[in-house]
Design a protein around this motif. Structure first.
Motif, PDB file in Angstrom:
ATOM      1  N   ALA A   7       0.842  -1.197   0.000  1.00 18.48           N
ATOM      2  CA  ALA A   7       0.000   0.000   0.000  1.00 18.48           C
ATOM      3  C   ALA A   7       0.876   1.245   0.000  1.00 18.48           C
ATOM      4  CB  ALA A   7      -0.925  -0.007   1.210  1.00 18.48           C
ATOM      5  N   GLU A   8       0.458   2.236  -0.754  1.00 21.21           N
ATOM      6  CA  GLU A   8       1.177   3.504  -0.822  1.00 21.21           C
ATOM      7  C   GLU A   8       0.951   4.296   0.463  1.00 21.21           C
ATOM      8  OE1 GLU A   8       3.170   4.554  -3.360  1.00 21.21           O
ATOM      9  OE2 GLU A   8       2.815   2.624  -4.328  1.00 21.21           O
ATOM     10  N   GLY A   9       1.947   5.024   0.884  1.00 14.73           N
ATOM     11  CA  GLY A   9       1.788   5.882   2.055  1.00 14.73           C
ATOM     12  C   GLY A   9       2.907   5.662   3.046  1.00 14.73           C
ATOM     13  N   GLU A  10       3.390   6.742   3.581  1.00 11.30           N
ATOM     14  CA  GLU A  10       4.507   6.673   4.520  1.00 11.30           C
ATOM     15  C   GLU A  10       4.077   6.027   5.828  1.00 11.30           C
ATOM     16  OE1 GLU A  10       7.627   9.769   6.551  1.00 11.30           O
ATOM     17  OE2 GLU A  10       6.618  10.318   4.699  1.00 11.30           O
ATOM     18  N   GLY A  11       4.822   5.044   6.264  1.00  7.92           N
ATOM     19  CA  GLY A  11       4.560   4.410   7.536  1.00  7.92           C
ATOM     20  C   GLY A  11       3.474   3.349   7.513  1.00  7.92           C
ATOM     21  N   GLN A  12       2.828   3.152   6.371  1.00 10.85           N
ATOM     22  CA  GLN A  12       1.783   2.131   6.302  1.00 10.85           C
ATOM     23  C   GLN A  12       2.412   0.758   6.214  1.00 10.85           C
ATOM     24  OE1 GLN A  12      -0.831   2.914   3.010  1.00 10.85           O
ATOM     25  NE2 GLN A  12      -2.392   3.692   4.389  1.00 10.85           N
ATOM     26  N   ASN A  13       1.786  -0.181   6.860  1.00 14.77           N
ATOM     27  CA  ASN A  13       2.197  -1.562   6.744  1.00 14.77           C
ATOM     28  C   ASN A  13       0.952  -2.325   6.310  1.00 14.77           C
ATOM     29  OD1 ASN A  13       4.254  -3.427   6.813  1.00 14.77           O
ATOM     30  ND2 ASN A  13       3.838  -4.059   8.902  1.00 14.77           N
ATOM     31  N   ALA A  14       0.669  -2.215   5.008  1.00  9.86           N
ATOM     32  CA  ALA A  14      -0.540  -2.807   4.463  1.00  9.86           C
ATOM     33  C   ALA A  14      -0.289  -3.267   3.032  1.00  9.86           C
ATOM     34  CB  ALA A  14      -1.690  -1.804   4.498  1.00  9.86           C
ATOM     35  N   VAL A  15      -1.181  -4.144   2.579  1.00  9.60           N
ATOM     36  CA  VAL A  15      -1.087  -4.697   1.231  1.00  9.60           C
ATOM     37  C   VAL A  15      -2.401  -4.418   0.511  1.00  9.60           C
ATOM     38  CG1 VAL A  15      -0.849  -6.832  -0.091  1.00  9.60           C
ATOM     39  CG2 VAL A  15       0.493  -6.513   1.984  1.00  9.60           C
ATOM     40  N   ASP A  64     -13.571  -4.842  -6.443  1.00 10.92           N
ATOM     41  CA  ASP A  64     -12.499  -5.817  -6.654  1.00 10.92           C
ATOM     42  C   ASP A  64     -11.237  -5.512  -5.869  1.00 10.92           C
ATOM     43  OD1 ASP A  64     -11.577  -3.591  -7.993  1.00 10.92           O
ATOM     44  OD2 ASP A  64     -11.095  -4.640  -9.850  1.00 10.92           O
ATOM     45  N   HIS A  65     -11.326  -4.584  -4.906  1.00 10.69           N
ATOM     46  CA  HIS A  65     -10.122  -4.150  -4.200  1.00 10.69           C
ATOM     47  C   HIS A  65     -10.339  -4.202  -2.687  1.00 10.69           C
ATOM     48  CE1 HIS A  65      -7.483  -1.051  -2.385  1.00 10.69           C
ATOM     49  NE2 HIS A  65      -6.603  -1.612  -3.173  1.00 10.69           N
ATOM     50  N   VAL A  66      -9.301  -4.641  -1.977  1.00  9.42           N
ATOM     51  CA  VAL A  66      -9.317  -4.648  -0.511  1.00  9.42           C
ATOM     52  C   VAL A  66      -7.901  -4.334  -0.031  1.00  9.42           C
ATOM     53  CG1 VAL A  66      -8.848  -7.116  -0.276  1.00  9.42           C
ATOM     54  CG2 VAL A  66     -10.087  -5.941   1.525  1.00  9.42           C
ATOM     55  N   GLN A  67      -7.814  -3.688   1.116  1.00  5.33           N
ATOM     56  CA  GLN A  67      -6.512  -3.424   1.722  1.00  5.33           C
ATOM     57  C   GLN A  67      -6.422  -4.235   3.002  1.00  5.33           C
ATOM     58  OE1 GLN A  67      -4.987   0.461   3.601  1.00  5.33           O
ATOM     59  NE2 GLN A  67      -4.195   0.485   1.502  1.00  5.33           N
ATOM     60  N   ILE A  68      -5.340  -4.984   3.134  1.00  2.23           N
ATOM     61  CA  ILE A  68      -5.118  -5.844   4.293  1.00  2.23           C
ATOM     62  C   ILE A  68      -4.010  -5.224   5.137  1.00  2.23           C
ATOM     63  CG2 ILE A  68      -4.408  -8.131   5.078  1.00  2.23           C
ATOM     64  CD1 ILE A  68      -5.358  -9.188   2.323  1.00  2.23           C
ATOM     65  N   SER A  69      -4.334  -4.895   6.373  1.00  8.66           N
ATOM     66  CA  SER A  69      -3.313  -4.377   7.288  1.00  8.66           C
ATOM     67  C   SER A  69      -2.413  -5.523   7.724  1.00  8.66           C
ATOM     68  CB  SER A  69      -3.968  -3.747   8.516  1.00  8.66           C
ATOM     69  OG  SER A  69      -4.704  -2.621   8.146  1.00  8.66           O
ATOM     70  N   VAL A  70      -1.146  -5.221   7.823  1.00 13.91           N
ATOM     71  CA  VAL A  70      -0.142  -6.213   8.198  1.00 13.91           C
ATOM     72  C   VAL A  70       0.407  -5.827   9.567  1.00 13.91           C
ATOM     73  CG1 VAL A  70       2.062  -7.241   7.524  1.00 13.91           C
ATOM     74  CG2 VAL A  70       0.427  -6.576   5.768  1.00 13.91           C
ATOM     75  N   SER A  71       0.620  -6.811  10.408  1.00 13.02           N
ATOM     76  CA  SER A  71       1.187  -6.575  11.732  1.00 13.02           C
ATOM     77  C   SER A  71       2.510  -5.817  11.602  1.00 13.02           C
ATOM     78  CB  SER A  71       1.427  -7.921  12.421  1.00 13.02           C
ATOM     79  OG  SER A  71       2.265  -7.755  13.533  1.00 13.02           O
ATOM     80  N   PRO A  72       2.789  -4.908  12.531  1.00 10.29           N
ATOM     81  CA  PRO A  72       4.068  -4.192  12.492  1.00 10.29           C
ATOM     82  C   PRO A  72       5.272  -5.134  12.544  1.00 10.29           C
ATOM     83  CG  PRO A  72       2.594  -3.175  14.087  1.00 10.29           C
ATOM     84  CD  PRO A  72       1.941  -4.447  13.626  1.00 10.29           C
ATOM     85  N   ASP A  73       5.061  -6.342  13.069  1.00 10.81           N
ATOM     86  CA  ASP A  73       6.153  -7.317  13.138  1.00 10.81           C
ATOM     87  C   ASP A  73       6.374  -8.049  11.821  1.00 10.81           C
ATOM     88  OD1 ASP A  73       6.429  -6.667  15.818  1.00 10.81           O
ATOM     89  OD2 ASP A  73       5.086  -8.273  16.473  1.00 10.81           O
TER      90      ASP A  73
END
Length: 86
Positions: A7-15, A64-73
């Motif tokens: 995912a675009e964006g500073e500090g994001q941890n997402a797909v 057709d789009h979803v964003q999945i947050s990813v653990s900081p680890d």
């Protein structure tokens, strides 16, 4: 699945995941069932044979789009690579 990217964006941890037309229909149907089942039900997100999350679905997902947050680890690129492997 059609595509997966970090995912675009500073500090994001997402797909960001984009489904094929058929995949979007299946994902929508699963989220509709999860909403109907109530807030005690979780939708399991499994990638590469491993459970990545268990989420409460508040409303059915459309499109057709979803964003999945990813653990900081976790490493978002690793998740993208696992998705691409299938």
């Amino acid at each position: 699945m059609k595509d997966a990217t970090i995912a675009e964006g500073e500090g994001q941890n997402a797909v960001d995941v984009t489904f094929t037309e058929d995949g979007a229909v299946v994902f929508n149907a699963l989220t509709v069932k999860a909403v109907q089942a109530g807030d005690s039900v979780r939708l399991i997100i499994k990638i590469g044979g491993e459970i990545q999350g268990a989420v409460v679905v508040m409303e059915a997902m459309e499109g057709d789009h979803v964003q999945i947050s990813v653990s900081p680890d976790d490493n978002a690129q690793k998740i993208v690579d696992l998705i691409h492997k299938g």
